[in-house]
Design an enzyme around this catalytic site. Sequence first.
Site, short mmCIF file in Angstrom:
data_model
loop_
_atom_site.label_atom_id
_atom_site.label_comp_id
_atom_site.label_asym_id
_atom_site.label_seq_id
_atom_site.Cartn_x
_atom_site.Cartn_y
_atom_site.Cartn_z
N ASP A 1 47.96 22.36 -29.08
CA ASP A 1 49.27 22.49 -29.71
C ASP A 1 49.65 21.13 -30.28
O ASP A 1 50.11 20.24 -29.55
CB ASP A 1 50.31 22.96 -28.70
N LEU A 2 49.43 20.94 -31.57
CA LEU A 2 49.67 19.63 -32.17
C LEU A 2 51.14 19.34 -32.37
O LEU A 2 51.49 18.23 -32.80
CB LEU A 2 48.93 19.54 -33.51
N LYS A 3 51.99 20.31 -32.07
CA LYS A 3 53.43 20.05 -32.11
C LYS A 3 53.93 19.47 -30.79
O LYS A 3 55.10 19.10 -30.68
CB LYS A 3 54.19 21.34 -32.44
N TYR B 1 45.22 20.73 -44.75
CA TYR B 1 46.66 20.92 -44.83
C TYR B 1 47.19 20.53 -46.21
O TYR B 1 46.54 19.79 -46.96
CB TYR B 1 47.37 20.05 -43.79
N ARG B 2 48.42 20.97 -46.50
CA ARG B 2 49.08 20.46 -47.68
C ARG B 2 49.40 18.98 -47.47
O ARG B 2 49.60 18.53 -46.35
CB ARG B 2 50.38 21.21 -47.94
N HIS C 1 45.97 29.85 -53.83
CA HIS C 1 44.73 30.38 -53.28
C HIS C 1 43.66 30.31 -54.37
O HIS C 1 43.91 29.88 -55.50
CB HIS C 1 44.92 31.81 -52.78
N ASP C 2 42.46 30.76 -54.03
CA ASP C 2 41.31 30.59 -54.89
C ASP C 2 41.58 31.03 -56.33
O ASP C 2 41.22 30.33 -57.28
CB ASP C 2 40.13 31.39 -54.32
N TYR D 1 43.55 28.42 -58.20
CA TYR D 1 42.77 27.21 -58.48
C TYR D 1 41.74 27.47 -59.58
O TYR D 1 41.49 26.62 -60.43
CB TYR D 1 42.07 26.72 -57.20
N ASP E 1 36.82 28.05 -53.38
CA ASP E 1 36.79 27.72 -51.95
C ASP E 1 35.41 27.19 -51.54
O ASP E 1 35.30 26.16 -50.87
CB ASP E 1 37.14 28.95 -51.12
#
Length: 370
Positions: free
Chosen positions: A73-75, A97-98, A139-140, A143, A168
């Site tokens: 849990d990176l939060k 990630y964005r 999404h793909d 792009y 992708d």
Amino acid sequence: MPLPFLAGLRVVDLGQYLPGPYAAQLLGDLGATVVKVEPPAGDPLRRLGPTDSDGTTAAYKLLNAGKTIVRLDLKSAGGRAALEGLLAKADALIESYRPGVMDKLGLGRERLREINPGLVHASLSGWGYDGPYATRAGHDLNYMAVGGGLDGSGLPDRPVISYLPVADFASAQQTALAVAGALLGRERTGQGCFLDLSIMESVLGWQGMTLTAAARGTMPKRGEALLSGGAACYRIYRTADGRFVTLSALEAKFWQGFCEAVDRPDWIDRQEDPLPQTALTAELEALFAGRTLAEWKTLLDPVDCCFEAVPELAEVHAHPHITARGQVRVTPGPEPLVETLMGLRVDGAPPPERAPVQESDATAVLAGWE
């Protein structure tokens, strides 16, 4: 077994869905140890689409084979601390990630440099870290559109969606190449680096020829270029039984061999007809519609003319050439997995195999890294 080229190197995979995880898997194929960190609920790909009896999709199993999965849990402070422990001993990090998400997690570039100055950090986002689209969702298909991968391909009246998602997979391969190159560079400098990679730009990087043609006003309309359907010698044709064949007789010798095999020597000189070759294409369509796929294979397989049948997907793994090369591995059972290994053979050895995905915890992984 994996190849030995990256043996001893440790990769942390924070990716989800397809591009990041596939990039990390390629590095694993080359010998790196890959640990994939997922949220407590797991990578959403585990449940995206039909699931097996164990509740996990086949796509997840295929894209994460060869890896060890750790859920954090990176939060939470504890989860971030565990990840920092892994990154302190890792050689490369791949995340998708964005832009800005790693900073929100307290793991921005400066913090990662403090933890591990030698870390190669590859961030594979949709659009890259700057520009007006940097934080835009996509999404793909998006792009492919912006990167120039759609407008020139498809039918005369509209572009078509490629399957599987080209952007992708292309960006995953570019990421793996960039990480491998950065790790080689680190051998000379001792320093890691930050790699800003864009899924869209992976497709854009292929477009030099089409963009040049468009700028010069020489780009043919969709479906009318030499390699997009305008040439009768380079097309997909339907057979009498509703199957499809490909003809790619671009060179004069291949075209001549085809014309002679189908007893149409009068077509030989028409290969140079102006594009699009609508009339000649119609004649070939009528020709191929007159025989079944099996009949065409019997006639043209022995001819050196760049003819190949289009196997249905269920037939691909049993194709005699694919079987002989050993790149496809089928795990039998009521829920079979058909795994496609890396298309690389070193010194005559078979393609590198992957172990099934396995779960562990950060403490056990770090103990193995001591």
